[in-house]
Scaffold this active site. Structure first.
Site, short mmCIF file in Angstrom:
data_model
loop_
_atom_site.label_atom_id
_atom_site.label_comp_id
_atom_site.label_asym_id
_atom_site.label_seq_id
_atom_site.Cartn_x
_atom_site.Cartn_y
_atom_site.Cartn_z
N GLU A 164 41.23 39.55 51.28
CA GLU A 164 41.56 38.41 52.35
C GLU A 164 42.16 39.08 53.79
O GLU A 164 43.09 39.98 53.23
CB GLU A 164 42.76 38.03 51.68
N LYS B 236 51.90 33.52 31.01
CA LYS B 236 50.05 33.23 32.08
C LYS B 236 50.41 31.55 32.44
O LYS B 236 49.24 31.30 32.88
CB LYS B 236 49.10 33.37 31.27
N ASP C 206 48.85 42.97 34.32
CA ASP C 206 47.63 42.12 33.79
C ASP C 206 47.74 40.99 35.19
O ASP C 206 48.44 40.07 35.54
CB ASP C 206 48.17 41.42 32.92
N HIS D 32 45.01 34.49 61.46
CA HIS D 32 43.77 34.10 60.37
C HIS D 32 42.35 34.21 61.27
O HIS D 32 41.60 35.20 61.17
CB HIS D 32 43.33 33.02 59.58
#
Length: 420
Positions: free
Chosen positions: A119, A250, A324, A415
């Protein structure tokens, strides 16, 4: 299907421009004819096994050479224990921010922080925040608490049986500790909470996990405690599961937000107005005004906690250092707060109750990921507390940077410039 009528109609018109309703119905029919042969399953990673999988895939040679490049082929055996059916690796660009000055219980230094992402503008934003924090003397970042949870669940015939089970299990903690702690020399069962819902009972075990993130560790330890319960409970449950989805594993949860799951960290910095203007071209009051409105916007949208973009920095750091990555779902929960001080400086703080990081185990031992940890001086035993504190400081820098960009009207421009 649910949603706004106009959006549903627009979507349906697009679909029906391509096919009729009958044609779509035919396309959605299931069948078991001419099924492809399943790929052979393998947990061991070798170049030979990868070659066999590629032969079955019948993919273009260029695709194979990209994913199973010479470096990956040479080190593929080191992936065993981290992945199954391995056919190669994916290269993600790694950028570096900082050095980021951190002053904490465990972290005390200037840390170059590697971030793996595709990104554009992400690394630039975190780098800007890290430079500003360091110029202000650093961030105080403190590991407040740590625990990883797993929640066995039991179903009984009625509430009477559930109550008898609760009366028994509340006296069994020492036995559960003995069973659970025998499975690991690094972790320890610290506490247990009990939640009753009708004839269902959930236990929530809280473990310390040493320098590992600890998901597998606590699962194995809980399994042994779970087996003790099934062997000795005077009330046999009708159903029993080693994980009842109460732990928050999670997923964002209010429970983790108000307690801890992983490592709870709070970080703060005080930035003089002239320094803020120099680095991000905004005033403390501009940042506070934007933060206040965005906090209300977060409440209106129903977020758990209020912050700008914790997930950006966490995902990039997790991928770079072998954490993770799915744990970003629970780790990216917390609070960002901005205020002006009496002398007109900016006070900024973040608190995250669920940073899931480790410096041993899991993906932290893979070659590239270990190298990223070594770059920070945080690889191996005794370093997980420091990594958690550096993570908190990194996210604090990211919050300052993005909120400054939005408050001063630079967000879109950055951006547009960097993402082309």
């Amino acid at each position: 299907m649910s949603g706004k009528r106009s959006l549903i109609n627009h979507h349906m018109r697009q679909l029906l421009d391509q096919h009729s309703v009958d044609e779509f119905s035919q396309r959605l029919q299931l069948d078991t004819e001419d099924l492809p042969r399943a790929l052979p399953a393998t947990a061991k990673c070798t170049a030979g096994r990868a070659d066999k999988l590629w032969t079955r895939l019948n993919a273009p040679e260029a695709v194979r050479e990209t994913l199973l490049d010479p470096t990956t082929r040479d080190q593929i055996e080191s992936y065993s224990g981290n992945i199954e059916n391995c056919i190669g690796s994916v290269n993600v660009p790694v950028g570096v921010v900082g050095p980021l000055r951190v002053r904490g219980f465990f972290a005390h230094g200037d840390y170059p922080v590697p971030l793996a992402t595709s990104e554009a503008a992400l690394v630039a934003s975190y780098h800007r925040g890290a430079r500003l924090i360091s110029a202000a003397g650093g961030a105080r970042s403190v590991l407040l608490n740590q625990a990883v949870t797993r929640s066995p669940a039991f179903a009984f015939r009625d509430m009477i049986e559930a109550g008898r089970f609760i009366a028994w299990i509340s006296e069994q903690f020492d036995h559960l500790c003995a069973r659970a702690n025998a499975t690991t020399s690094h972790g320890e069962l610290l506490d247990m909470s009990i939640t009753a819902e009708g004839n269902h009972v959930y236990l929530n075990f809280e473990f310390s996990t040493g320098d590992a993130s600890g998901q597998n560790m606590v699962t194995i330890a809980t399994q042994h405690a779970f087996e003790y319960i099934l062997e000795h409970s005077p009330i046999a449950p009708q159903e029993a599961y080693v994980e009842g989805n109460l732990s928050g594993d999670k997923k964002a949860s209010a429970q983790a937000f108000t307690t801890v799951r992983g490592k709870k960290v709070s970080a703060e910095v005080i930035i003089p107005a002239d320094l803020l203007e120099k680095h991000v071209h905004a005033t403390p009051q501009q940042l506070v005004d934007y933060w206040r409105m965005s906090a209300v916007g977060g409440v209106l949208s129903g977020t758990i906690g209020v912050h700008g973009h914790f997930a950006n920095g966490l995902a990039a750091l997790y991928i770079a250092t072998g954490q993770d990555a799915a744990c970003v779902a629970e780790s990216a929960v917390g609070v960002t707060r901005f205020e002006t001080t009496d002398d007109g400086s900016l006070y900024a703080a973040v608190t995250l109750p669920g940073i899931m990081v480790g410096t041993v185990g899991g993906g932290t031992g893979l070659p590239s990921q270990r190298a990223c940890l070594e770059l920070m001086g945080l690889s191996g035993a005794g370093k997980s507390g420091a990594l958690a504190e550096v993570t908190g400081a990194l996210l604090l820098g990211g919050e300052i940077s993005i909120i400054a960009a939005l408050a001063a009207g630079h967000f879109t421009r950055a951006h547009r410039k960097l993402a082309r």
